[in-house]
Design a protein around this motif. Structure first.
Motif, PDB file in Angstrom:
ATOM      1  N   MET A 394      64.174  -5.115  16.249  1.00 21.13           N
ATOM      2  CA  MET A 394      63.951  -6.562  15.983  1.00 21.13           C
ATOM      3  C   MET A 394      62.726  -6.772  14.980  1.00 21.13           C
ATOM      4  O   MET A 394      62.357  -5.724  14.596  1.00 21.13           O
ATOM      5  N   PRO A 395      62.640  -7.812  14.371  1.00 21.47           N
ATOM      6  CA  PRO A 395      61.605  -7.929  13.489  1.00 21.47           C
ATOM      7  C   PRO A 395      60.172  -7.707  14.175  1.00 21.47           C
ATOM      8  O   PRO A 395      60.026  -7.642  15.216  1.00 21.47           O
ATOM      9  N   GLU A 396      59.279  -7.824  13.026  1.00 19.88           N
ATOM     10  CA  GLU A 396      57.970  -7.562  13.506  1.00 19.88           C
ATOM     11  C   GLU A 396      57.338  -8.707  14.538  1.00 19.88           C
ATOM     12  O   GLU A 396      57.922  -9.823  14.312  1.00 19.88           O
ATOM     13  N   SER A 397      56.581  -8.486  15.525  1.00 23.46           N
ATOM     14  CA  SER A 397      56.103  -9.264  16.126  1.00 23.46           C
ATOM     15  C   SER A 397      54.693  -9.391  16.150  1.00 23.46           C
ATOM     16  O   SER A 397      54.022  -8.782  15.872  1.00 23.46           O
ATOM     17  N   TRP A 398      54.350 -11.007  16.759  1.00 21.00           N
ATOM     18  CA  TRP A 398      52.980 -11.301  16.491  1.00 21.00           C
ATOM     19  C   TRP A 398      52.448 -11.988  17.753  1.00 21.00           C
ATOM     20  O   TRP A 398      53.012 -12.606  18.610  1.00 21.00           O
ATOM     21  N   GLU A 399      51.160 -12.071  17.938  1.00 18.99           N
ATOM     22  CA  GLU A 399      50.429 -12.844  18.663  1.00 18.99           C
ATOM     23  C   GLU A 399      50.516 -14.325  18.345  1.00 18.99           C
ATOM     24  O   GLU A 399      51.127 -14.647  17.298  1.00 18.99           O
ATOM     25  N   GLY A 400      49.913 -15.238  19.190  1.00 23.59           N
ATOM     26  CA  GLY A 400      50.291 -16.634  19.059  1.00 23.59           C
ATOM     27  C   GLY A 400      50.446 -17.391  20.168  1.00 23.59           C
ATOM     28  O   GLY A 400      50.198 -18.551  20.413  1.00 23.59           O
ATOM     29  N   ALA A 485      44.104 -19.830  17.295  1.00 21.03           N
ATOM     30  CA  ALA A 485      45.440 -20.075  17.952  1.00 21.03           C
ATOM     31  C   ALA A 485      45.749 -21.036  18.626  1.00 21.03           C
ATOM     32  O   ALA A 485      46.867 -21.537  18.749  1.00 21.03           O
ATOM     33  N   ARG A 486      44.899 -21.581  19.632  1.00 21.36           N
ATOM     34  CA  ARG A 486      45.183 -22.572  20.404  1.00 21.36           C
ATOM     35  C   ARG A 486      44.098 -23.825  20.450  1.00 21.36           C
ATOM     36  O   ARG A 486      44.241 -24.457  21.185  1.00 21.36           O
ATOM     37  N   ARG A 525      44.024 -25.657  11.692  1.00 20.69           N
ATOM     38  CA  ARG A 525      45.354 -25.880  12.227  1.00 20.69           C
ATOM     39  C   ARG A 525      45.544 -24.426  12.544  1.00 20.69           C
ATOM     40  O   ARG A 525      45.317 -23.304  11.998  1.00 20.69           O
ATOM     41  N   VAL A 526      46.702 -24.355  13.583  1.00 20.04           N
ATOM     42  CA  VAL A 526      47.201 -23.058  13.882  1.00 20.04           C
ATOM     43  C   VAL A 526      47.922 -22.371  13.091  1.00 20.04           C
ATOM     44  O   VAL A 526      48.213 -20.804  12.900  1.00 20.04           O
TER      45      VAL A 526
END
Length: 970
Positions: A394-400, A485-486, A525-526
């Motif tokens: 699967m593609p690279e995964s990120w926080e967020g 992020a939030r 902005r996020v």
């Protein structure tokens, strides 16, 4: 100052900081690059970094920044996932010097600490009192108390001990405006008295009381009553009987004030624990089971992992022992109990099983009361962040959206809706795990952050996710805080009035908005300041090495680091020796990875603009010992030794190299030449004038004495013994005569051969000299390495075609042949055969010795220095079994790298760091060992370091220890 202020705009600031602050003031490109991001998706290049030697110096630095109106970011371990640890500001790094335990009161169960102390270091200090600081994030080895206070950190143990906010009594803080004070709890009378007293603190308390009085009804209505509400400022700490300013500051992410000291509440260490692992059909079903579990017990922790996370671990070969312990199921809860005794913990576990109608004989149940086994089971949970960063298939995964939280009673429903949201936005199903006893969910999502459309979808998703968790009565963050992020999403959770209240609190503490600006209040902005983004345009250089695990891309390899900072541990493991002794971000694996990222990724504001010629990157890599500890210990599999070799090859391409690249890099050639007159060469190396001149010319540290060459090599001796076994002989084993063993310590090879033959094997050696090319590889002379290795493969071809096992003795050479050859010659079939057939001599004995064979019974005590490459690449199980079968009571030291590390410790300018590595654990252990205790070290460098540091001790290779008594027959 602008968001991306340059050092040129800060010349006066730099001068004042250097003149007036007792600390290290660094505005150089390397430092700014290393601190440009934390563990989040965000990147902001700092103005500079100040490393204060005292908390007073740190407060002084803030005063000077205020004079220049420069923003300030107070940073702990740099492991923040929300972007609160990165800013275009002056970064204060407290972790190097301001890490003392000021006092401990066992009676009151409190302690006072400086902000830079790491959690594990604090708890080691408290262990003698049977106390600990309760919250324990998965980054417990490197997260600092100041950072935990900033983020209101939790971890798995928060199930029993609560969040950081629940465990802080008082804080000494300094504001941007210069207020320095201890803040804690006050009742209403004390608050009134404080306000009437006058001064800065009185004005602050007055304004905060006004915020409380104006918004208290809204606070009670909008703040979710759940265990893991970490988002927003803790305005609820101002309600009730106590006006708790320390509680308000915890979780404020350095946006209000900087912590100078913290008084912490402590809890007793739980003496005994037991673990229940229970399997379920899916992760939502596991979540549904949590309320029933909590109704019947008060566990230490309730953790969850799903089958996708386990799949990632299996595909990446990580924590396979942990996975093997899990019972039947597709998702699992790990429930740990604590008690005063093992019997007490076991009793709680048994009572829960009865309440659930389950037993230990059920296939979906596994139990343990062995602490080591329990930790191995939990390792699968703690590995989540690393193994989900670069998942297979699967593609690279990120926080967020990595730590949302709801009440445990609605967690199952929330997870079903969240899975539906992934489908709605077209994201592949990610792994889900987390602290389910508190309703906190961890996940990395395959956001497409390299295209405009992907970034837009990411923004839309997190806004929808914020609405979803709010609809379930939850929190945007249950552990990692808001940051960037939030921060923009807080209004969706709390509403506009509470967000206005946050702004009023910010204005009371920091009216100029200079403390970590752009986070929580008036947030960026996020989708701003992304490390990647729609303008992501990295260079894709042609490389000498293949990088097969990263699709042939050095750029992708250098991006592996996810910032969790395992390389910043102060004790234990192999990674990262240069950080352990320097405590410098640039000399950690993470710091080097950040600089490689800056070098490759083409940001216009990057402090690293000169590509492969970068002196900043070169200097950061200079203290990399190429121990490969990161290859195994880094949760994301960063292999800095390989990256260093590639960088050196590119940096010095068509250029004059350092002298040691010629003297030590070409050691195998010089060793071959020296065999014609070893006595004369040894005499010259020990004649003072000649030796001193030679070391200066060769770039060797004056403190070092090169080891003497052997008068006769092993291969010569062995070939004179008579007919050798043919490649097709079923009992044949080819002994690899590496340069170090062949030319310096051939007795080791003779001992190994004696052992192998004692086990019924027939030993052969190559007809011609062979070499893996290690010394050329470590100095970045990669084309030469390939030629040398290809020549050795031609010599070995008959043995490779016959499938003959090949036994290695020197761990660093063995690691290059078994692992590094894949980087050098990824498509070469002989190299593949070599990797398949190559083993350590202990592994050959384990696999090929007949049943019933026993090694010579040596007996006695031994301390063992495990070579870094044994730890990282080869494994040590076969060696440990051989030691045990020989009757040795062996203590395998947790000493990490010896510090010599091939050419590293011999190079001029490295001596201090080299010896500091040895003095951490290894040399003190050797000194304290009795004279009849054997000192075992398979690595040539390790033995040389021990001989240098303790000349009276004679370290031996395991083969020499066991086989030397058999040499009388040879």
């Amino acid at each position: 100052m602008s968001r991306n202020a340059t050092p040129q705009s800060a010349d006066g600031l730099l001068a004042d900081l250097r003149r007036e602050v007792d600390g290290e003031v660094r505005f150089d490109p390397g430092t700014r690059g290393a601190y440009s991001t934390d563990a989040s998706n965000y990147r902001q290049v700092p103005i500079g970094v100040v490393v204060p030697r005292t908390v007073v110096a740190g407060a002084r630095a803030i005063e000077i920044c205020a004079r220049h109106r420069a923003p300030v970011l107070s940073r702990g371990g740099g492991t923040s996932l929300g972007g609160q640890g990165t800013n275009a500001a002056v970064v204060l790094d407290w972790s190097k010097y301001c890490n003392r335990v000021v006092s401990v009161s066992p009676k009151n169960r409190t302690c006072v600490v400086e902000p830079g102390i790491a959690l594990d270091d604090l708890n080691r200090h408290l262990a003698e009192h049977g106390l600990q600081f309760g919250p324990r994030p998965s980054t417990h080895g490197q997260c600092t108390i100041g950072g935990m206070i900033g983020n209101n950190s939790c971890g798995a143990s928060a199930q029993l001990h609560g969040k950081t906010a629940d465990n802080v009594s008082r804080l000494e803080i300094v504001t941007y405006g210069g207020l320095r004070a201890w803040l804690g709890r006050m009742d209403e009378a004390e608050l009134t008295e404080r306000i009437e007293f006058g001064g800065q603190l009185s004005d602050l308390c007055r304004r905060l009381r006004e915020v409380r009085d104006r918004y208290q009804d809204e606070i009670r209505r909008r703040f979710p009553d759940i265990p893991r509400r970490v988002s927003g400022y803790n305005l609820d700490s101002l309600l009730g009987d106590d006006f708790d300013l320390a509680g308000l500051l915890v979780g404020s992410e350095g946006t209000l004030a900087t912590v100078l000291h913290a008084e912490l509440d402590l809890v007793p260490v739980v003496p005994a624990k037991a673990m229940l692992a229970r399997g379920y059909d899916d992760i939502a079903a596991a979540a549904d089971a949590v309320p029933r579990i909590l109704a019947h017990c008060r566990p230490v922790q309730v953790e969850a992992i799903d089958d996708e996370l386990v799949h990632f671990m299996r595909e990446q070969g990580q924590h396979l022992g942990s996975v093997a312990m899990l019972p039947r199921g597709r998702s699992w809860l790990l429930v740990q109990f604590g008690g005063d005794s093992t019997e007490s913990a076991d009793r709680q576990l048994a009572e829960l099983l009865r309440a659930l109608g389950k037993s230990t004989s059920d296939g979906d149940v596994a139990v343990s009361d062995d602490p080591e086994q329990e930790q191995r089971m939990l390792n699968a949970r703690e590995a989540g962040l690393g193994v989900t960063a670069n998942p297979p298939d699967m593609p690279e995964s990120w926080e967020g959206w990595e730590d949302s939280a709801v009440a445990p009673e609605v967690l199952g429903d929330y997870l079903r809706d969240l899975l539906g949201l992934f489908d709605e936005y077209g994201y592949e199903r990610p792994a889900l795990y987390g602290h389910f006893g508190h309703g906190c969910v961890h996940v990395r999502i395959p956001f497409r952050l390299k295209t405009a459309r992907g970034v837009e979808t990411f923004r839309d998703f997190v806004r929808s996710a914020a609405d979803l968790v709010t609809a379930h009565g939850g929190s945007l963050s249950g552990e990692h805080g808001d940051g960037q992020a939030r921060g923009e999403l807080l209004e969706r959770m709390f509403g506009p009035r509470i967000v206005t209240a946050f702004a009023e609190v910010k204005a009371a503490f920091d009216p100029a908005d200079r403390m970590n600006p752009g986070k929580v209040v008036a947030p960026h902005r996020v989708d701003e300041d992304l490390r990647l983004g729609a303008d992501y345009r990295p260079s894709t250089p042609r490389t000498f090495l293949g990088f097969p695990d990263d699709g042939g891309s050095f750029t992708r390899a250098a991006q592996r680091c996810v910032g969790v900072g395992n390389c910043r541990r102060s004790t234990g493991g192999v990674m990262c020796p240069s950080y352990m002794v320097t405590r410098e971000e640039e000399h950690s694996t993470r710091g080097r990875a950040r600089l490689l990222f800056e070098m490759l990724h083409g940001h216009a504001d990057s402090p690293v603009q000169d590509g492969w010629r970068s002196t900043a990157v070169r200097d950061a890599l200079d203290l990399c010992l190429a121990c490969k500890g990161c290859k195994s210990d880094c949760p994301a599999g960063v292999d800095m030794a390989t990256y260093k070799a590639e960088f050196l090859a590119q940096h010095y391409r068509h250029r004059i190299r350092p002298r040691t690249h010629y003297s030590l890099g070409w050691l195998p050639v010089f060793a071959q030449l020296a065999r014609h007159a070893p006595g004369a060469v040894n005499l010259a190396m020990r004649t003072p004038v000649i030796a001193d001149l030679g070391k200066r010319l060769a770039g060797i540290a004056p403190e070092r004495t090169p080891p003497p060459f052997a008068h006769r090599g092993f291969r010569q001796e062995w070939q004179r013994r008579g007919p050798a076994p043919a490649p097709g002989d079923r009992n044949a084993v080819l002994l690899w005569p590496d340069t170090f063993t062949e030319h310096f310590e051939p007795r080791i090879a003779r001992s190994a051969a004696a052992l192998l033959e004692d086990a019924g094997l027939r030993v052969a050696v190559p007809d011609d000299p062979v070499c893996c090319g290690l010394t050329w590889f470590s100095t970045g002379q990669l084309n030469t390495t390939k030629r040398v290795l290809q020549g050795s493969l031609r010599t070995l071809r008959p043995w490779l075609e016959a499938g003959t096992p090949i036994a290695g003795l020197e761990p660093s050479c063995s690691a290059l042949l078994r692992s590094g050859s894949r980087e050098l010659l990824p498509d070469d079939e002989d190299a593949r055969r070599l990797r398949d057939q190559f083993a350590t001599f202990a592994e050959v004995l384990q696999a090929r010795a007949p049943e019933g064979w026993r090694p010579p019974q040596v007996g006695g005590q031994a301390i063992v220095q495990q070579h870094c490459h044994q730890h990282a690449v080869l494994g040590f199980d076969a060696d440990a079994q051989l030691l045990d079968r020989a009757g040795l009571d062996a203590d395998v030291l947790d000493s990490g790298c010896c510090g010599l590390a091939g050419d590293f410790g011999f190079e001029r300018g490295h001596y201090e760091v080299s010896m500091a590595c040895a003095e951490r654990v290894l040399l003190p252990a050797v000194r304290s060992a009795s004279q009849d205790t054997a000192v075992v070290a398979d690595g040539f460098s390790c033995r040389e370091q021990i001989r240098h540091g303790e000349p009276e001790r004679a370290p031996v290779h395991l083969a020499e220890l066991l086989g030397s008594r058999l040499l009388d027959d040879y």
